[in-house]
Design a protein around this motif. Structure first.
Motif, short mmCIF file in Angstrom:
data_model
loop_
_atom_site.label_atom_id
_atom_site.label_comp_id
_atom_site.label_asym_id
_atom_site.label_seq_id
_atom_site.Cartn_x
_atom_site.Cartn_y
_atom_site.Cartn_z
N GLN A 126 0.84 -1.20 0.00
CA GLN A 126 0.00 0.00 0.00
C GLN A 126 0.87 1.26 0.00
O GLN A 126 0.66 2.18 -0.80
CB GLN A 126 -0.92 0.00 1.24
N ASP A 163 1.08 4.21 -2.70
CA ASP A 163 0.81 5.60 -2.31
C ASP A 163 1.93 6.52 -2.82
O ASP A 163 1.67 7.61 -3.34
CB ASP A 163 0.72 5.72 -0.78
N VAL A 173 -1.10 0.50 8.22
CA VAL A 173 -1.09 1.46 7.10
C VAL A 173 -0.37 2.76 7.49
O VAL A 173 0.55 3.19 6.78
CB VAL A 173 -2.52 1.72 6.58
N LYS A 214 -6.40 8.58 7.58
CA LYS A 214 -6.41 7.18 8.04
C LYS A 214 -6.77 7.17 9.52
O LYS A 214 -6.32 8.01 10.27
CB LYS A 214 -5.01 6.54 7.84
N CYS A 242 -6.35 4.76 1.67
CA CYS A 242 -6.02 3.44 1.12
C CYS A 242 -7.25 2.61 0.75
O CYS A 242 -7.15 1.66 -0.02
CB CYS A 242 -5.16 2.67 2.12
N GLU A 260 -5.07 5.63 -6.74
CA GLU A 260 -4.23 5.06 -5.68
C GLU A 260 -4.46 3.55 -5.59
O GLU A 260 -3.50 2.76 -5.52
CB GLU A 260 -4.65 5.75 -4.38
N ARG A 266 -2.01 -0.19 -6.82
CA ARG A 266 -1.68 -1.38 -6.03
C ARG A 266 -1.21 -2.51 -6.96
O ARG A 266 -0.36 -3.31 -6.59
CB ARG A 266 -2.90 -1.83 -5.21
#
Ligand code: CP
Length: 320
Positions: free
Chosen positions: A150, A154, A184, A236, A277, A301, A305
């Motif tokens: 992740q 990012d 994360v 987050k 995320c 985003e 991945r």
């Protein structure tokens, strides 16, 4: 590359980002690299993006992906040593790991923090057993303390959208009804500290990340002040990391909805891009207006991945 847990595992970040660009432009150029190779993707916990992007990345490289959902497709596994197995767990990781790795060349593991025993989680007890008993390269697909695929995605996204050479990136805590792990934010902090960005973390007091991950990042407890002039806002939630008070580990210390990222917060930024995320709880973490705005990067985003996973798997295949 024998394991992918930390930013150091990817080596030179500039080279990794350049490789990500190439992989994104020509995803099938290394189709023969994975021929007759198998990757096993083991999930102790739910996933949408990690599961799909990892499978897609493996297929792009010509590998055979096998996905295993522990406890649904397999026996329930005991992960602690020395226990009397008289409960509902029929098999121990000690046997299951070498069995699983006998069928594959690379293994990816998703195993979240339990959030009850800090030492158990922060020692990455489950992931370490895969390294110790598996004998095959291991990718963390979000383990107790890190989510490197992740964080790499990012960084790729920030690199693609940045309008200045050294953007201001602000990671802000936001409220959530459930206690979530720190994997994360830990990885995001670790990767931002290694990248050429002006990195700021903002959260209510008590949510300080482990110094191993927070590193040199500037911590600003006033969220609005932290967001001033930001080029990227990374929202987050995380539960208490237990740094200042180990007894609080894994607990929810605040549900302050004033921290939900909304137009008021974005107004003080430098017309910042919004990042998360996913999965995200709308109107808890972020308002509809912010996540639905043209400046929201949550979909690109997530798409990246696939790119980050493919770079990591490619590196592992090249070192087999
Ligand atoms: N961001 C992320 O890891 O998503 P999933 O939990 O759906 O895999």
């Amino acid at each position: 590359m024998k394991s992918f847990f930390h930013v150091q595992d990817i080596g030179d970040l500039g080279k990794a980002l350049e490789e990500a660009k190439q992989v994104k432009a020509t995803p099938f150029a290394w189709k023969s690299l994975g021929e007759n190779r198998t990757i096993m993707l083991v999930f102790f916990n739910s996933s949408l993006r990690t599961r799909l992007s990892s499978q897609k990345a493996a297929l792009n490289l010509g590998m055979n992906p096998i996905v295993l959902n522990i406890g649904q497709d397999s026996w329930k596994l005991e992960t602690e040593m020395g226990v009397v197995m008289d409960g509902d767990k029929s098999e121990h990781l000690r046997e299951a790991i070498p069995v699983m790795t006998s069928y594959c060349d690379i293994i990816g593991i998703r195993s979240f923090a339990g959030l009850t025993d800090r030492e158990y989680d922060y020692n990455e007890t489950v992931l370490r057993q895969f390294l110790e008993y598996g004998g095959k390269p291991v990718i963390s697909l979000e383990s107790a303390t890190v989510h490197p695929c992740q964080a790499f995605a990012d960084l790729i996204t920030i690199e693609e959208y940045k309008k200045k050479s050294r953007p201001k990136v602000v990671m802000t805590w936001a409220p959530h009804p459930k206690a979530l792990p720190q994997a994360v934010p830990n990885s995001f902090a670790e990767w931002m500290n290694a990248a050429d960005v002006d990195f700021v973390i903002t959260h209510p007091e008590g949510y300080e990340l482990d110094p191993k991950f927070a590193g040199k990042a500037r911590v600003e407890y006033d969220q609005m002040k932290a967001l001033e002039g930001a080029d990227f806002v990374y929202a987050k939630n995380w539960s208490c990391p237990g740094v200042t008070d180990p007894s609080g580990y894994g607990q929810i210390l605040s549900k302050d909805m004033g921290w939900t990222v909304d137009d008021r917060h974005m107004a003080v930024t430098n017309n910042a891009y919004f990042m998360h995320c996913l999965p995200v709880r709308r109107n808890m973490i972020v308002s509809d207006s912010v996540i639905d705005a043209p400046t929201s990067l949550v979909i690109p985003e997530a798409a990246n991945r696939e790119v980050s996973a493919q770079v990591v798997m490619k590196r592992m295949l090249e070192s087999l």
